[in-house]
Enzyme design. Sequence first.
Site, PDB file in Angstrom:
ATOM      1  N   GLU B 308       0.818  -1.207   0.000  1.00 37.88           N
ATOM      2  CA  GLU B 308       0.000   0.000   0.000  1.00 37.88           C
ATOM      3  C   GLU B 308       0.854   1.260   0.000  1.00 37.88           C
ATOM      4  O   GLU B 308       0.374   2.337  -0.335  1.00 37.88           O
ATOM      5  CB  GLU B 308      -0.911   0.010   1.236  1.00 37.88           C
ATOM      6  CG  GLU B 308      -1.995  -1.036   1.160  1.00 37.88           C
ATOM      7  CD  GLU B 308      -2.743  -1.195   2.486  1.00 37.88           C
ATOM      8  OE1 GLU B 308      -3.752  -1.925   2.486  1.00 37.88           O
ATOM      9  OE2 GLU B 308      -2.310  -0.620   3.504  1.00 37.88           O
ATOM     10  N   GLU B 387      29.225 -15.565   1.808  1.00 39.86           N
ATOM     11  CA  GLU B 387      30.119 -16.059   2.861  1.00 39.86           C
ATOM     12  C   GLU B 387      30.062 -17.570   3.043  1.00 39.86           C
ATOM     13  O   GLU B 387      30.110 -18.066   4.171  1.00 39.86           O
ATOM     14  CB  GLU B 387      29.814 -15.333   4.196  1.00 39.86           C
ATOM     15  CG  GLU B 387      30.021 -13.838   4.107  1.00 39.86           C
ATOM     16  CD  GLU B 387      29.876 -13.117   5.442  1.00 39.86           C
ATOM     17  OE1 GLU B 387      30.721 -12.260   5.714  1.00 39.86           O
ATOM     18  OE2 GLU B 387      28.920 -13.394   6.188  1.00 39.86           O
TER      19      GLU B 387
END
Lengths: 567, 621
Positions: B308, B387
């Site tokens: 919204e 990582e």
Amino acid sequence: MSALIAKMLTSLFTLFAIPSFVAALWPMPRALSTGSTALKLSSDFVIHLEVQNSPNDLQSAISAVYTQLHNDTLQRLVVGRAAADSVAIARASELRFLTISLTGHAVVRSIEQEAVEPYGSRSESYSLNIPHDGTTATLTANSTLGLFRGLTTFSQMWYSSSSGKYILDAPVSIADEPAFPHRGLSFDTARNFFPVEDILRTLDGMSWLNTLYWHVADSQSFPLEVPAFPELAEKGAYSETERYSAADVQRIVSYANERGIDVIMELDSPGHTTGIAFAYPEHIACANKSPWATYASEPPAGQLRIASNATLAFARELFASVAGMMPGTMMSSGGDEVNLPCWEDDEETIQDLSINNITIADALNQFIQEVQNVLHQAGKTPFIKSDMILTHNVPVTNDTIAVVWQSSADATSMAERGQRFIHQPSDYFYLDCGAGEWLGNDVLGNSWCDPFKTWQRAYSFDPFANLSASQQQLVLGGQMPIWSEQTSPENLDPIVWPRLASGAEVFWTGATLPDGSPRLGANATSGTQAFARINEMRYRMVDRGIRAIALQPHWCVLRAGECDLDA
Amino acid sequence: MAFATLISPSYALAATLIPRAFWTLLRDHVFTSAGSDCSVVLGWAACLAVEMRSFIASVLLLVFSVSEVASLWPIPRSLSTGSTALKLSPTFDININVKNAPSDLVSAVARSKSYIQTDKMQRLVVGRGSGDESAVQQAHQLGSLALSLAPGAEVKPIAQEAIVPLGSRREEYVLHVPADGSAATLTANSTLGLLRGLTTFEQLWYDLDGQATYTIEAPISVTDSPAYPFRGFMLDTARNFFSVSDIKRTLDAMSWSKINQFHWHVVDSQSFPLQIPGFMDISAKGAYSSSMVYTPEDVQDIVTYAGERGIDVLIEIDTPGHTAIIHQAYPEHVACFEGSPWAVFANEPPAGQLRFASSNTTNFTTELLVAVAKMFPSSLISTGGDELNTECYADDAETQQILNSTGSTLEELLSTFTQTTHGALQDLGKTTVVWEEMVLDFNVTLANDTVVMVWISSEDAAAVAEKGFRLVHAPSDYFYLDCGAGEWLGSDPDAPGKRQDGVFSQAEWSWLMSCLQSYTFDPLANISEAQQYLVLGGQQLLWTEQSGPENLDSIAWPRAASSAEVFWTGATFPDGSPRNVTGALPRLHDLRFRMVQRGVNAIPLQPLWCALRPSLCNLNS
């Protein structure tokens, strides 16, 4: 160290075969023994105040403890939280009474009065005993201020669970007193303004500190309503609503004193005074002069016209008026970052110097002497910033307390001059460092005191570093400052807490932990040592409505030590 | 004129406006005197002049120096302003001239009206606007703002428009606020564009001591559209937990600077707060507590709230690294769980990664990701991929056995894993998003439309573009909001203001600096012209090892708005000059103060003294 503590220490050492600490306590008491028995707080737990004619603020302090014990929701910071202790809690004895009394023939005075006693005659020591079997706990002290410190310890010990408040390490015996008399926060309310409520909330968090060093005005704004010069705030405050009235000051001072905190007002001078020029431009040299960097360490430039007789008279009245607002026995005239070109290029100052046939150095000496006179006449011990002594060689009275701020290395120079001082080193204690340059158009600039001072960095400070045994008596303590160029009510809590607590333990607990080991031992900040306790302090603060920052992921907090560098 | 290049020719709406905008400018700033507050104008000119070198630039300066509405952030692509005061009529209203207006547009209008009423934002000048009093007293009153869609535009809810694929979102709008009190107009090609225009309109107004809501820069004409389709903010809710209301407040703040992408790094090795239908055990055992979870209803609530406000929610389930906590419910799928010392097996404790070599684990992960994908309507989903620690698998007997029995390398199995998980997501119509290692460090087969997030260094963007992948800038050296707070690991004796893992050792904690530094980011640096189309935009990121609800606002705002202007406004200010810090700082102050007025605890960038005198606190002023 008092005889009480020495006696406690000798009797306790034998108990310390196994390392023991009440995780919840910050700062660590000077002498502490704990057991390993669980103890519950009875649902009808009562504090008996056995003090004749007990002052109102002591009664309020006791009410506050009841409220905290009722409202606190902090569960122990272990995997499983309170559920992990449910078996122990179920079997625990219940504590029903805490009795509070003053020792011997102590005169009963309010906390408020005790909190503003001169250093040396202020008594913060207390003794707290909590048996493991549910028999009455006792808190004794030489003063209501000591009782207040003991109540603070008591209220910090308890964990919450669905079956009430409990501890796991009864019996607990504590004999406690601060290692240093001055333990403070320096608070700048001039670069950006802070409503009274923000200051009161900060005082709530400062339970182990005893000094609010209030840097109330500066070059950017003058929010303090001074009785003798109402125009200062009328014209110099950021707005009508961004001022401290005499009533506000009174409210802050009372609130602080009732919580064992003295308020030392700093009226920084002769630099950092352009805020005065909004109302009294005639007293300010180089006001708003450009480029500011030639005339000041930050914009806007401007300093009191120290060579002007009219300005000296103004300063005398100003200091006398502000001193009259404050009940304490100490006040600061600041004195940092004086800029010589400001006066050298000021035509009025040049003229005044030539009329009196004196140099800027002479004028500066005279100014400081006059201000110190006014403070003494008002019954105040003067504080002064260290560069006034170390850089400008301005003579100050023997009782003056210097605030050593530029670098921790300056402490030895100050000690060599035989001047009493407190530590406020920018390389350890400045809470504002590391936020980048706040000046415009400096994209890659760092703060002048980079990097950010972590709680560990502050904690690692040694108040006696490089000081001879005979010089150590000159150290009265220390304080951590929050300068507010980049701070406002919006980030006050996160930038101050829990890092300010580091300073509380440095100057309360001192060099040695209760088991006799050095506070700054190899694992001082390990997750199983200070880190676990400061994490707990942080969670307790959040629980009590102070927005202290997280120091680690919650995962680490629940697993003390597992997030150490080498775990 | 520079204007010609600013506006995509496809915006017919915009094309007709350009000459008018230009002539309005000339009329107001060349043929008539400048505004009433000369000191501000001169101050602006003076500091801008330092950066303007050529004669032509100086001439442009005279024409355009007062053309920027102090209050707008991000600054629109094309903007003209006058110097006439205009105030809102006491009966001011916003009329929606859109048939069957969707309810979220009606709500957006209601919010706008509420902000306009309650902002009570005073101008950031000495006197706080008291000098405007006489001009405001005589000013015309603006009675209404009329919203309409361009002819033929389909009427859909904002929340639907907000989640269409990147590149097809229509955020452009045109806003006119006449000086004479006649109705203001806002037109766009979609309800999403109308929302963006409303956000601009809200920011125009100041409060005069409660007596008037006004601007001193009418007439105002804005023709606006984002330079880049992806303008994001990333929040990590796994290192420390944030409540739904914290997230909603953050979404509000994002929408105020037209950020359109919420990258939600929802889970990690430390905790798993996301409840996933079919996998409820993971959050039941892996959340910090039973109250620190996001239920499917919470997710729906957040997605709707975001939609919204014109914000798409990009969910990330980081895999195969950053997954240790899954071990609590599914130990069979996690290798090297809590391996010690953690530093050997992970970038931070606790160690533990999905055993991706195992087909069981691959199937489990695929089902998990599919279940997550179904919770979020966005066309984007991230599978992480940063990582990855290969040591974790060196000691893992099961992985080693699979490697031996299949004769495959770890990298080949990683590619299989990724192709399997991504394949299932693509079957659901999702576009996958990964961290840069999946492209730069490992030879993993990825779909051509995969979006790659560049995080390790801004310098890596060019390499990703070289490989032909679309990319989002999230570089740690510009956009990481958590840097510089010192080491959070225990027993680091000095714990200076730097992080331990080396990656961030150059990145200082910075507030204003980081605002300004992130603001100077050049999205197209070192990227060849032919590859520039691959740059989708960028985002600032908040990793939360040292953050919680207590400092969320203050660590994120207003700094995270820097990149909002970088990626909305693009390379040039509406006057054609290169986007620059001096021109940005006063407006960033404005945004910060407006945020505070609206209840977000944004930090001050300078003393108030400086905020009221922006040119006087420069390094050289």
